[in-house]
Design an enzyme around this catalytic site. Structure first.
Site, PDB file in Angstrom:
ATOM      1  N   GLY A  18      40.125  25.350  40.209  1.00 15.28           N
ATOM      2  CA  GLY A  18      40.448  24.629  38.974  1.00 15.28           C
ATOM      3  C   GLY A  18      40.677  25.630  37.854  1.00 15.28           C
ATOM      4  N   LYS A  19      41.282  25.208  36.797  1.00 16.97           N
ATOM      5  CA  LYS A  19      41.454  26.090  35.629  1.00 16.97           C
ATOM      6  C   LYS A  19      41.829  25.227  34.438  1.00 16.97           C
ATOM      7  CE  LYS A  19      41.638  30.704  35.013  1.00 16.97           C
ATOM      8  NZ  LYS A  19      41.103  31.786  35.866  1.00 16.97           N
TER       9      LYS A  19
END
Ligand code: NAD
Length: 424
Positions: free
Chosen positions: A108-109
């Site tokens: 994720g980011k």
């Protein structure tokens, strides 16, 4: 071309890398389709009261690419280039990175499209807390665990953790500390997490040096970005007797053929609002000439797409060690490989950060506190294993190291999908 594509182009880059590796390994078609898409893309708009009393609405992003191997994991970035396209690309890189390292995580980011320098500390705290509140249960220690990235640090992680934990029932709060990693040690952080990424960059450079039988003592290296990753990588490179001859950050570029002392530069930049410009023990150089500096090793440790067709022909280094995520675009890499330049790819080279984060998460979940020597030896072990797996895959598939690292990562994901099948 859309505005976001013009800003970084990282998404196109990561997809080209992925599709190339998928072709080379003949990745299962269904798995390829699954991994070509992101699972969730969260965009939040939230109001914050500024110091002048006015309200400003900010936009924050969190992209969750894939969680087949465990909770989403990846940093939060506060930078003017943050948008959905950049968050997507960086989330996808995290899936490969956590898989390659053998961690029980997905990718994720996210972040906020701001320049933190435009805001006071109090405003940054309110922006961070309100962003955390807006994300709500889209993050969580068993679901999605952010960490520091460009322009975010241990302080910001402490605010996120405090804000998230405060929204939980009192009896449940002590279980929630692992909602973010990269916290200050006094707030549940891990000793050594601050240096984990830079330590890992240098650990992979050491593996390269052993493999190629090229001693690092007295080698010249240059570093782009003198933040968390750039400083710590320089610190550990100098410990090995290498010489830092040029540094570039957002404020400018500096050069000293006899070597720049990273500790003195850190002290200077801390007193100079984080900027290296004006460091007395080096001369300024044109930023466009940075990668043309004569050196053995270049460590990009700033933003994506910094080594492109515009500057690749200038590069003198025999090794590019990607401290940053996505610093080299596909066309530039093709040219480098043709010239015989070695490249340690980001998902391997900077994997020390997320490995350190994993140990912080474990430490929090077990209510323990670990010592730095123990942490660094665990890091070394995992990075050595990832390097070895990459080299072995490169030989097996007769391919470059980036594609090989992707193949190792993708094989693990492919196996998981094959064994479990797809719900329902
Ligand atoms: P940071 O905010 O601590 O430092 C960023 C540095 O980049 C600063 O010195 C800044 O001046 C410089 N910079 C910004 N724009 C620039 C430009 N246009 N040209 C040259 N320099 C510029 O960030 P960080 O945590 O050190 O992250 C650096 C890179 O490493 C990012 O790509 C990040 O995704 C990657 N990374 C970080 C970690 C981590 O643990 N922090 C882990 C893995 C990968």
């Amino acid at each position: 071309m859309s505005k976001e594509k013009k800003k970084t182009g990282m998404y196109q880059n990561v997809m080209k890398q992925f599709n190339h590796a998928a072709d080379v390994m003949n990745l299962d078609d269904g798995v390829r389709q699954i991994l070509s898409a992101t699972n969730n893309e969260i965009v939040v708009h939230f109001p914050v009261k500024l110091d002048n009393g006015k309200i400003k609405v900010f936009t924050g992003y969190r992209v969750q690419h894939n969680n087949a191997l465990g909770p989403y994991k990846g940093g939060l970035r506060y930078h003017s280039t943050v948008d959905i396209d950049a968050a997507r690309a960086l989330a996808i890189w995290m899936t490969w990175k956590t898989s390659l390292a053998g961690l029980p995580y997905g990718g994720g980011k996210g972040g906020i499209e701001i320049n933190p320098k435009d805001y006071s500390q109090n405003e940054l705290e309110r922006i961070t807390r309100r962003f955390t509140y807006a994300l709500g249960d889209n993050i969580g220690p068993n679901h999605d665990i952010p960490a520091p990235d460009v322009n975010t640090n241990a302080q910001i992680m402490a605010w996120i953790s405090d804000c998230y934990v405060s929204t939980k029932a009192p009896s449940d709060r002590h279980n929630q500390l692992a909602v973010v990693t990269g916290k200050p040690v006094g707030s549940g952080g891990l000793e050594g997490r601050d240096r984990a990424t830079g330590f890992g960059v240098v650990a992979t450079i050491k593996s390269w040096s052993a493999l190629k039988n090229i001693p690092l003592k007295d080698k010249k290296y240059i570093v782009q970005g003198f933040g968390n990753v750039g400083y710590w990588a320089s610190h550990f490179m100098n410990e090995l007797g290498a010489h830092l001859t040029a540094v570039q950050d957002a404020s400018g570029s500096i050069y000293n053929e006899n070597g720049i002392n990273p500790e003195a530069l850190l002290k200077y930049s801390k007193a100079n609002d984080g900027a290296i410009k004006g460091f007395p023990d080096a001369e300024p150089i044109d930023s466009a000439d940075f990668y043309a500096v004569d050196c053995n090793i270049a460590i990009p440790a700033a933003l994506g797409n910094q080594i492109t067709l515009n500057n690749v022909d200038q590069i003198k280094a025999q090794l590019i060690a990607e401290g940053a995520n996505g610093p080299t675009d596909v066309d530039a890499e093709t040219k480098l490989l043709l010239r015989g330049v070695d490249l340690i790819p980001d998902i391997l080279c900077n994997g020390g950060g997320v490995i350190g984060s994993y140990y912080e998460w474990l430490q929090n979940r077990r209510a323990e506190s670990w010592k730095i020597d123990h942490v660094l030896s665990l890091l070394q072990e995992k990075l050595d294993a990832s390097f070895e797996k990459t080299i072995t895959a490169a030989k097996e598939y007769n391919t470059d190291w980036r594609t090989a690292a992707y193949i190792v990562a993708l094989k693990r994901l492919e196996l998981t999908y094959k064994e479990r099948g797809v719900f329902p």
